[in-house]
Write a protein that holds these residues in place. Structure first.
Motif, PDB file in Angstrom:
ATOM      1  N   ILE A 163       0.835  -1.203   0.000  1.00 58.63           N
ATOM      2  CA  ILE A 163       0.000   0.000   0.000  1.00 58.63           C
ATOM      3  C   ILE A 163       0.868   1.251   0.000  1.00 58.63           C
ATOM      4  O   ILE A 163       0.656   2.194  -0.777  1.00 58.63           O
ATOM      5  CB  ILE A 163      -0.943  -0.019   1.212  1.00 58.63           C
ATOM      6  CG1 ILE A 163      -1.882  -1.226   1.120  1.00 58.63           C
ATOM      7  CG2 ILE A 163      -1.737   1.268   1.298  1.00 58.63           C
ATOM      8  CD1 ILE A 163      -2.719  -1.426   2.353  1.00 58.63           C
ATOM      9  N   LEU A 164       1.884   1.268   0.866  1.00 57.76           N
ATOM     10  CA  LEU A 164       2.765   2.435   0.937  1.00 57.76           C
ATOM     11  C   LEU A 164       3.441   2.721  -0.395  1.00 57.76           C
ATOM     12  O   LEU A 164       3.502   3.866  -0.843  1.00 57.76           O
ATOM     13  CB  LEU A 164       3.869   2.183   1.977  1.00 57.76           C
ATOM     14  CG  LEU A 164       3.744   2.850   3.335  1.00 57.76           C
ATOM     15  CD1 LEU A 164       4.968   2.540   4.161  1.00 57.76           C
ATOM     16  CD2 LEU A 164       3.569   4.353   3.184  1.00 57.76           C
ATOM     17  N   ALA A 165       3.942   1.652  -1.016  1.00 57.26           N
ATOM     18  CA  ALA A 165       4.667   1.850  -2.268  1.00 57.26           C
ATOM     19  C   ALA A 165       3.743   2.451  -3.322  1.00 57.26           C
ATOM     20  O   ALA A 165       4.130   3.366  -4.053  1.00 57.26           O
ATOM     21  CB  ALA A 165       5.253   0.530  -2.766  1.00 57.26           C
ATOM     22  N   ASP A 166       2.538   1.959  -3.400  1.00 62.19           N
ATOM     23  CA  ASP A 166       1.627   2.478  -4.408  1.00 62.19           C
ATOM     24  C   ASP A 166       1.260   3.924  -4.110  1.00 62.19           C
ATOM     25  O   ASP A 166       1.179   4.761  -5.004  1.00 62.19           O
ATOM     26  CB  ASP A 166       0.354   1.610  -4.468  1.00 62.19           C
ATOM     27  CG  ASP A 166      -0.404   1.822  -5.752  1.00 62.19           C
ATOM     28  OD1 ASP A 166      -1.631   2.014  -5.704  1.00 62.19           O
ATOM     29  OD2 ASP A 166       0.237   1.827  -6.822  1.00 62.19           O
ATOM     30  N   GLN A 167       1.062   4.239  -2.824  1.00 65.29           N
ATOM     31  CA  GLN A 167       0.698   5.601  -2.482  1.00 65.29           C
ATOM     32  C   GLN A 167       1.862   6.567  -2.738  1.00 65.29           C
ATOM     33  O   GLN A 167       1.666   7.700  -3.169  1.00 65.29           O
ATOM     34  CB  GLN A 167       0.246   5.683  -1.016  1.00 65.29           C
ATOM     35  CG  GLN A 167      -1.089   5.006  -0.770  1.00 65.29           C
ATOM     36  CD  GLN A 167      -2.195   5.615  -1.608  1.00 65.29           C
ATOM     37  OE1 GLN A 167      -2.411   6.823  -1.612  1.00 65.29           O
ATOM     38  NE2 GLN A 167      -2.889   4.791  -2.367  1.00 65.29           N
ATOM     39  N   MET A 168       3.065   6.096  -2.478  1.00 69.97           N
ATOM     40  CA  MET A 168       4.206   6.975  -2.761  1.00 69.97           C
ATOM     41  C   MET A 168       4.327   7.216  -4.256  1.00 69.97           C
ATOM     42  O   MET A 168       4.663   8.313  -4.702  1.00 69.97           O
ATOM     43  CB  MET A 168       5.504   6.358  -2.215  1.00 69.97           C
ATOM     44  CG  MET A 168       5.648   6.516  -0.718  1.00 69.97           C
ATOM     45  SD  MET A 168       7.304   6.158  -0.118  1.00 69.97           S
ATOM     46  CE  MET A 168       7.322   4.387  -0.181  1.00 69.97           C
ATOM     47  N   LEU A 169       4.047   6.177  -5.040  1.00 72.62           N
ATOM     48  CA  LEU A 169       4.077   6.365  -6.482  1.00 72.62           C
ATOM     49  C   LEU A 169       3.043   7.400  -6.894  1.00 72.62           C
ATOM     50  O   LEU A 169       3.298   8.261  -7.732  1.00 72.62           O
ATOM     51  CB  LEU A 169       3.794   5.031  -7.185  1.00 72.62           C
ATOM     52  CG  LEU A 169       3.656   5.107  -8.694  1.00 72.62           C
ATOM     53  CD1 LEU A 169       4.946   5.547  -9.322  1.00 72.62           C
ATOM     54  CD2 LEU A 169       3.240   3.757  -9.245  1.00 72.62           C
ATOM     55  N   ALA A 170       1.869   7.310  -6.276  1.00 71.93           N
ATOM     56  CA  ALA A 170       0.813   8.252  -6.630  1.00 71.93           C
ATOM     57  C   ALA A 170       1.206   9.674  -6.264  1.00 71.93           C
ATOM     58  O   ALA A 170       0.935  10.619  -6.997  1.00 71.93           O
ATOM     59  CB  ALA A 170      -0.488   7.870  -5.930  1.00 71.93           C
ATOM     60  N   ALA A 275      13.356   6.714  -6.126  1.00 69.43           N
ATOM     61  CA  ALA A 275      12.420   6.405  -7.194  1.00 69.43           C
ATOM     62  C   ALA A 275      11.706   5.108  -6.824  1.00 69.43           C
ATOM     63  O   ALA A 275      12.177   4.377  -5.960  1.00 69.43           O
ATOM     64  CB  ALA A 275      13.164   6.225  -8.518  1.00 69.43           C
ATOM     65  N   PRO A 276      10.567   4.816  -7.454  1.00 66.86           N
ATOM     66  CA  PRO A 276       9.921   3.542  -7.167  1.00 66.86           C
ATOM     67  C   PRO A 276      10.885   2.400  -7.485  1.00 66.86           C
ATOM     68  O   PRO A 276      11.582   2.441  -8.469  1.00 66.86           O
ATOM     69  CB  PRO A 276       8.738   3.504  -8.143  1.00 66.86           C
ATOM     70  CG  PRO A 276       8.538   4.884  -8.564  1.00 66.86           C
ATOM     71  CD  PRO A 276       9.839   5.594  -8.453  1.00 66.86           C
ATOM     72  N   GLY A 277      10.931   1.435  -6.651  1.00 73.84           N
ATOM     73  CA  GLY A 277      11.872   0.343  -6.854  1.00 73.84           C
ATOM     74  C   GLY A 277      13.042   0.418  -5.895  1.00 73.84           C
ATOM     75  O   GLY A 277      13.646  -0.601  -5.563  1.00 73.84           O
TER      76      GLY A 277
ATOM     77  N   MET C   1       1.701  -5.249  -7.518  1.00 79.88           N
ATOM     78  CA  MET C   1       3.036  -5.109  -6.895  1.00 79.88           C
ATOM     79  C   MET C   1       4.061  -4.524  -7.833  1.00 79.88           C
ATOM     80  O   MET C   1       5.236  -4.709  -7.679  1.00 79.88           O
ATOM     81  CB  MET C   1       3.502  -6.497  -6.477  1.00 79.88           C
ATOM     82  CG  MET C   1       2.977  -6.870  -5.139  1.00 79.88           C
ATOM     83  SD  MET C   1       3.633  -5.805  -3.899  1.00 79.88           S
ATOM     84  CE  MET C   1       5.332  -6.175  -4.067  1.00 79.88           C
ATOM     85  N   ALA C   2       3.606  -3.898  -8.884  1.00 82.54           N
ATOM     86  CA  ALA C   2       4.597  -3.404  -9.849  1.00 82.54           C
ATOM     87  C   ALA C   2       5.583  -2.475  -9.191  1.00 82.54           C
ATOM     88  O   ALA C   2       6.756  -2.501  -9.479  1.00 82.54           O
ATOM     89  CB  ALA C   2       3.877  -2.668 -10.973  1.00 82.54           C
ATOM     90  N   ALA C   3       5.096  -1.707  -8.269  1.00 79.29           N
ATOM     91  CA  ALA C   3       5.982  -0.710  -7.684  1.00 79.29           C
ATOM     92  C   ALA C   3       7.067  -1.322  -6.831  1.00 79.29           C
ATOM     93  O   ALA C   3       8.015  -0.659  -6.493  1.00 79.29           O
ATOM     94  CB  ALA C   3       5.164   0.269  -6.854  1.00 79.29           C
ATOM     95  N   LEU C   4       6.887  -2.546  -6.431  1.00 78.45           N
ATOM     96  CA  LEU C   4       7.919  -3.114  -5.581  1.00 78.45           C
ATOM     97  C   LEU C   4       8.927  -3.938  -6.359  1.00 78.45           C
ATOM     98  O   LEU C   4       9.746  -4.582  -5.779  1.00 78.45           O
ATOM     99  CB  LEU C   4       7.295  -4.010  -4.492  1.00 78.45           C
ATOM    100  CG  LEU C   4       6.790  -3.256  -3.267  1.00 78.45           C
ATOM    101  CD1 LEU C   4       6.501  -4.243  -2.149  1.00 78.45           C
ATOM    102  CD2 LEU C   4       7.804  -2.254  -2.760  1.00 78.45           C
ATOM    103  N   ARG C   5       8.843  -3.892  -7.641  1.00 79.32           N
ATOM    104  CA  ARG C   5       9.842  -4.671  -8.363  1.00 79.32           C
ATOM    105  C   ARG C   5      11.193  -3.982  -8.220  1.00 79.32           C
ATOM    106  O   ARG C   5      11.277  -2.882  -7.752  1.00 79.32           O
ATOM    107  CB  ARG C   5       9.481  -4.766  -9.822  1.00 79.32           C
ATOM    108  CG  ARG C   5       9.674  -3.427 -10.492  1.00 79.32           C
ATOM    109  CD  ARG C   5       8.779  -3.278 -11.623  1.00 79.32           C
ATOM    110  NE  ARG C   5       8.740  -1.929 -12.048  1.00 79.32           N
ATOM    111  CZ  ARG C   5       8.228  -0.921 -11.343  1.00 79.32           C
ATOM    112  NH1 ARG C   5       7.714  -1.129 -10.167  1.00 79.32           N
ATOM    113  NH2 ARG C   5       8.236   0.292 -11.816  1.00 79.32           N
ATOM    114  N   GLY C   6      12.193  -4.695  -8.723  1.00 79.90           N
ATOM    115  CA  GLY C   6      13.505  -4.087  -8.667  1.00 79.90           C
ATOM    116  C   GLY C   6      13.558  -2.872  -9.580  1.00 79.90           C
ATOM    117  O   GLY C   6      12.760  -2.750 -10.477  1.00 79.90           O
TER     118      GLY C   6
END
Lengths: 351, 338, 501
Positions: A163-170, A275-277, C1-6
């Motif tokens: 959830i956090l990762a997606d929200q940060m991307l947004a 950056a994301p990733g 989960m795309a955002a969590l990929r490498g």
């Protein structure tokens, strides 16, 4: 009987192999290194020294981030899979604060000439504090009432990280951004050895790493809370049976551990980018360091960080140019060796 | 016939008749995907339910099989080794390679338990991902596309055959896993799950057993990988990245980490969610957040997933044929430190 | 989960945009490119008053067609863009390009002038309405792209598809297209070379350029203007990095330069210090094809290894000019010449201004998250999707919207389309790939902020680089192309451009 003897020879063979596997790269780097950009260390001590310093300073950052992870795990047996997301969150928050402080909005990249020391330190501290708070919130909401269910807690932290990762991307978008070092740090220091000029920024990372290590050590060894934490790492049930407020200790440990992740994010965002990733990368780094060093052990985190930092930097610099892409294999080999010899990590102990 | 069995039978009948009931897209894309993802999740659930080992390396192994098949059977591609083999030897060697790697991984991780095991296997998967991303001679970032599939199940000529083949294989996998759980090997494994120390003192080689169980699960995952490549005609490192690894875990958890049937149930829910969530307007681009939330809710509310909810709903009916102690005891090493 | 990929490097995908720096070079097609015109280029923002010979070639502004709807069998259109992943923020730019083209040339209308992703209504060709059946959301990964393509083409039954955005996605889509010859695909903005040069799907068309083409002309600038004789190249160790580097290498070596060292940091590198250290000190300049999240860490690592960056000793590819990205690079790179992605936002021709203000800027007021629409018109994403959609529309017009018969006639028609596009005419080669005018640009400081200007136009850039690349040559890689003196059709033919201030 036979089993004992055969396991002894097996162990001897194992140790012999280990010795070869460790000695060969060292000899390669020092004396052979053909086909590489630099050549062996004996003929090019300057580049060797720089690579060594790069490895050590990278290790310092790995340590800062992994120490938080191992602290949380050691005490609460929580594998905080959101650790990487906290790292990235800390970086982004500090970025926003720095950009607001320096002014000139519009989200433009800054040069270090524009950034004063306080405009780096303040974002660092603020971001660490905020991320610590976020971690604490997550712990209180989701992890407090199901202690002991390790897998379930790991899954919860995974969900939070998604959830956090997606929200940060947004919110922050996909474009890479970086935090600017302050001008005080952005200079070269003459090390007076083999004519090496090294950038002060990386030395700052090393200094921060050492400082954090020392602070954590003092805290754990000399304060009462630290003593409770160490006891809790050893035997949680006993500690709470003795009437100590273990919940408070857990909360503090989670706060500190998450704050360390956030702090790591600010440093990582300064020397690389955000950056994301990035969150996934740093989660992996923390996992590798802690697996190598042993869960719950600060000394293990330091050793693991050192091994990882040195391995990645030397592999990148001293592999023959046609094979640089195999550097990831070296991380795997490092991991495999450690696991084969010590399945719980160098300083790890069973649950 | 028990309620469980009858519901299961209904599902099976519907699955077999799916090409007649559902649209082509549903069958060829959604249901086939749910089936092979279910196979991979089943390998994870087998290990966790019967072996007490929650492994995140299944996706890595599935990817290795897929990449091996891609490298062996493509020809004239700009990526990969382009060995141009025929399908049959390609599939066999790909499975063999994946199984050997699973053996290696298993051997490295066989003395780790519980959460340590989880983390180590996660690292294996991620390293596999990075390996394929960086070693450009076997893949590189873009992966390998245009992988040929056997003519008799080609999608354009016979759109339903891949689905039926996958269904048949999934059925075989399910039966095989149930069967293995009852063999001496499987029973020993469950014993190791419950109390490794006692098993060891009884003379069983615990580490070897765990390695073999892991290798067997790796074989199952590899089968899933082959089916995936036939379905997708392409494979890339991102297929087995951290995201994909977590996705399979999400599937297993949503379905039920301790019930084999949960694998396919979870896979179905996941595939449908993935496909339709974007169409819901207020979710739109943020469907990952939705998946994260669904996952969170399920873990908070029912850690044994949907199958757990089902069983609670029909509580009281006989559970003789289950891996009974699985749910009650929980995988070893995941219990509170003691 | 795309955002969590490498971490992924941003593959092709048009990131460029930014203006094109006009090179003040001898205008009248002189082949003498000696960088004698020194400072006119770098110092003074050029409102070069050289006679750009191409007055006759400059495309004219395009008039909009009247709004129209149709009553016949609809032509179902699917659009595939990235709404997640590294290029997720450009999603609305992509759709702005598509919808603007639909509105301008097919009589459609945007549903929401502040949000391109909402799509269009109306629009018809030959009485067949153009129906938008779905917009796919990919995340820069080939698997997701294929899944979304399937959803659009099989579940939603689209007849034609526009997209995808990025390089490796496009190779996967092209392979998919090959398996489905009765549907038609046009690219979005993806710039991977293999998609058209190697896969050669007869029903996949691309009106935008590839990563190598986008660096054409830079070698000329390096050799003749900056006086580089020896160069080093550092690029991401995967196909897009190699392709981008290949464009520069082919160009620079054709001009007479030597590439003495190539460094390839693997993807997922966070610490570039060892790689920066490996770049030799004895070269005249370095070409950098490190993209995405790696560019900034690389630049920092370079500064920390070797000291402050001298912009005249660096050249970059489109990643250096991506709006939204380049502003993050900081003033250290002001003065560097960079490749583009075939667009020139500051081009002063009527067609270019018209495109930004009266086409994109007319149909849309805002393109989130960036803000005002018109300034985002030159984005590679907006432009890429725009020209591809326009090409599709022209093809449909040629067959009067009749897509029966397995769409064969449509596919033949699209292959013959010539687009009088605002940044230069675009035609397709025999692999259905664009031959177009490329632009070279330069970063500079404007009011103390980094900005981009166009310095040269390179006409008639084709994918093969004069035969250097073909279906039978190896794909660009660590050793290919070698450094040879070749003849490139456009060597020495760079043209001056007039730019706005």
């Amino acid at each position: 009987m036979t089993e004992l003897a055969s396991s002894r020879t097996a162990r001897r063979i194992g140790r012999g192999l280990l010795a070869i596997v460790v000695a060969f790269p060292v000899i390669w780097v020092l004396f052979i290194a053909s086909g590489t950009s630099f050549g062996p260390a004996v003929s090019d001590p300057k580049d060797f020294l720089i690579t060594l310093l790069n490895g050590i300073t990278a290790a310092a950052l790995y340590f800062v981030v992994a120490s938080g992870f191992t602290l949380i795990f050691g005490l609460m047996r929580v594998v905080n899979m959101a650790h990487g997301a906290f790292f990235l969150l800390g970086g982004y928050i500090a970025l926003d604060i720095q950009r607001n402080m320096v002014g000139g909005g519009g989200g433009l990249g800054l040069s270090s000439a524009q950034v004063g020391l306080s405009q780096w330190l303040l974002p660092l501290l603020a971001a660490a504090a905020i991320v610590g708070g976020v971690g604490l919130l997550m712990q209180q909401l989701f992890l407090r009432w199901n202690q002991g269910q390790d897998l379930r807690q790991a899954l919860i932290t995974i969900a939070v990280s998604i959830i956090l990762a997606d929200q940060m991307l947004a919110h922050y978008g996909g474009i890479a951004k970086d935090i600017s070092w302050p001008r005080t740090f952005d200079k070269f220091v003459n090390l007076h050895v083999s004519g090496v000029q090294y950038t002060f920024t990386r030395l700052v990372i090393l200094i921060i790493g050492i400082a954090i290590g020392a602070a954590l050590w003092l805290w754990l060894k000399r304060t009462r809370t630290g003593m409770v934490i160490r006891a809790g790492v050893d035997d949680r049930d006993m500690v709470s049976a003795m009437g100590i407020n273990i919940q408070l200790t857990f909360a503090i440990a989670f706060l500190v551990g998450s704050a360390l992740a956030g702090m790591g994010g600010v440093i990582g965002g300064s020397f690389a980018s955000l950056a994301p990733g990035v969150d996934a990368n740093w989660l992996l780094n923390s996992l590798v360091v802690v697996i190598i060093g042993g869960m719950g052990s600060l000394g293990g985190a330091a050793i693991g960080a050192l091994l990882l930092g040195l391995t990645t930097n030397f592999a990148a610099a001293y592999l023959p140019s046609d094979y640089t892409f195999y550097s990831i294999i070296f991380t795997f080999v490092l991991l495999a060796i450690v696991l084969a010899v010590r399945p719980l990590g160098i300083f790890g102990r069973p649950a | 016939m028990t309620l469980d069995r009858s519901v299961g039978l209904v599902f099976v009948v519907v699955a077999v008749l799916a090409p007649l009931i559902f649209s082509d897209y549903w069958v060829a894309t959604l249901l086939t995907q749910a089936l092979f993802l279910g196979i991979v999740a089943a390998s994870l659930i087998f290990l966790s339910a019967y072996g007490g080992m929650v492994s995140l390396a299944q996706v890595g192994i599935y990817g290795i099989a897929g990449f091996a098949l891609g490298n062996l059977t493509t020809n004239g591609n700009t990526k990969g080794l382009n060995l141009g083999w025929a399908e049959a030897p390609g599939v066999l060697v790909a499975l063999l390679i994946a199984v050997l790697v699973a053996l290696l991984f298993g051997a490295l991780a066989n003395r780790s338990y519980g959460i340590y095991f989880l983390m180590i296997t996660l690292v294996f998967s991620v390293i596999a991902n990075l390996f394929f991303g960086q070693v450009t001679s076997v893949s590189g970032f873009g992966g390998i596309s245009g992988i040929p599939i056997p003519d008799f199940i080609s999608r354009t000529a016979h759109p339903d055959r891949l689905y039926l083949a996958t269904l048949a294989i999934a059925g075989l996998v399910y039966l095989a896993l149930r069967y293995v759980a009852r063999t001496p090997f499987g029973l020993t494994l469950q014993g190791i799950r419950d109390d490794p120390v006692r098993m060891s003192s009884l003379g069983y080689k615990v580490a070897l057993h765990r390695t073999l169980a892991f290798t067997f699960a790796g074989f199952i995952a590899a089968v899933g990988g082959i089916l995936f490549v036939w379905w997708n005609a392409q494979i890339a490192p991102s297929t087995i990245g951290l995201g994909a690894t977590i996705d399979v875990l999400v599937i297993a958890v949503i379905g039920g980490l301790f019930q084999l049937e949960g694998a396919w149930l979870g896979a179905l829910v996941f595939v449908l969610l993935n496909n339709y969530a974007q169409d819901v307007s207020f979710i739109g681009d943020r469907f990952h957040t939705l998946i994260g939330l669904v996952f969170l809710v399920i873990v908070l509310v029912s850690p044994s997933g949907l199958m757990g909810l089902w069983q609670r709903a029909v509580a009281g009916r006989p559970r003789a044929e289950r891996a009974d102690s699985a749910e009650a005891a929980g995988p070893a090493g995941l219990k509170p430190a003691g | 989960m795309a955002a969590l990929r490498g971490t992924r490097r941003t593959p092709v995908a048009a990131a460029v945009v930014a203006g094109i720096v006009a090179l003040a070079v001898a205008a009248c097609g002189e082949s003498d490119n000696s960088g004698g015109s020194k400072s006119t280029t770098s110092a003074a923002p050029a409102n070069t008053s050289t006679q750009a010979p191409a007055a006759a070639e400059a495309p004219a502004p395009q008039k909009a067609v009247a709004p129209r709807t149709g009553t016949g069998t609809p032509i179902k259109v699917g659009v595939l863009s990235d709404c997640q992943g590294a290029f997720g923020s450009f999603d609305n730019q992509d759709l702005a390009g598509v919808v603007s083209a639909m509105s301008q040339f097919a009589g459609a209308k945007p549903k929401n002038p502040n949000k391109p992703r909402d799509g269009w209504t109306g629009g018809a060709i030959g009485n067949h309405p153009l129906k938008l059946v779905g917009i796919g959301c990919s995340d820069d990964r080939a698997d997701t792209a294929i899944r979304e393509t399937r959803r659009l083409m099989e579940q939603l039954d689209a007849d034609v598809m526009i997209g995808p955005l990025s390089g490796d996605e496009s190779i996967a889509v092209a392979n998919y297209a090959k398996q489905h010859p009765d549907k038609t695909f046009v690219d979005g903005s993806a710039g991977a070379q293999d998609t058209t040069l190697k896969v050669q799907a007869p029903n996949f068309f691309r009106f935008n350029g590839d990563g190598a083409q986008w660096n054409s002309g830079l070698g000329d600038i390096a050799y003749n203007k900056l006086g580089w004789r020896k160069a080093a190249v550092i690029s991401d160790d995967y196909s897009f990095g190699w392709t981008s580097a290949a464009g520069f290498i082919a160009d620079f070596c054709a001009a007479g330069g030597q590439v003495t060292k190539r460094v390839f940091p693997p993807l997922n590198t966070t610490d570039y210090s060892s790689y920066a250290q490996q770049l030799p000190a004895d070269v005249d300049g370095t070409f950098v094809a490190v993209g995405g999240a790696g560019l900034i860490p690389f630049l920092k690592a370079y500064e920390q290894a070797k000291g402050p960056i001298d912009a005249k000793k660096f050249m970059g590819n489109l990643f250096w000019g991506t709006p939204g990205q380049f502003e993050q690079l900081g003033p250290r790179v002001a003065g560097a010449y960079i490749g583009s992605a075939g667009t020139a936002g500051d081009l002063a021709t009527p067609a270019a201004q018209d495109y930004a203000n009266n086409i994109i800027g007319k149909w849309f007021k805002k393109i989130p998250p960036g803000g005002a629409a018109a300034p985002q018109a030159p984005s590679t994403f907006t432009y890429g999707y725009y020209v591809n959609t326009w090409g599709l529309i022209k093809g449909l017009e040629a067959v009067k919207g009749d897509i029966s018969g397995g769409q064969k006639k449509l596919q033949q028609a699209i292959g013959k389309v010539v687009l009088p596009a605002p940044y230069g005419e675009i035609k397709l080669d025999e692999n259905r790939h664009a031959v177009f005018t490329n632009y070279d640009q330069q970063l500079y400081l404007k009011n103390n902020k980094l900005a981009v200007k166009t310095v040269a136009a390179i006409p008639n850039v084709d994918q093969t680089f004069g035969g250097t690349f073909s279906k039978s040559t190896p794909a660009p890689g660590r050793k290919f192309p070698g450094c040879e003196k070749r003849s490139l059709p456009w060597l020495g033919k760079a043209q001056a451009v007039k730019v706005d201030q």
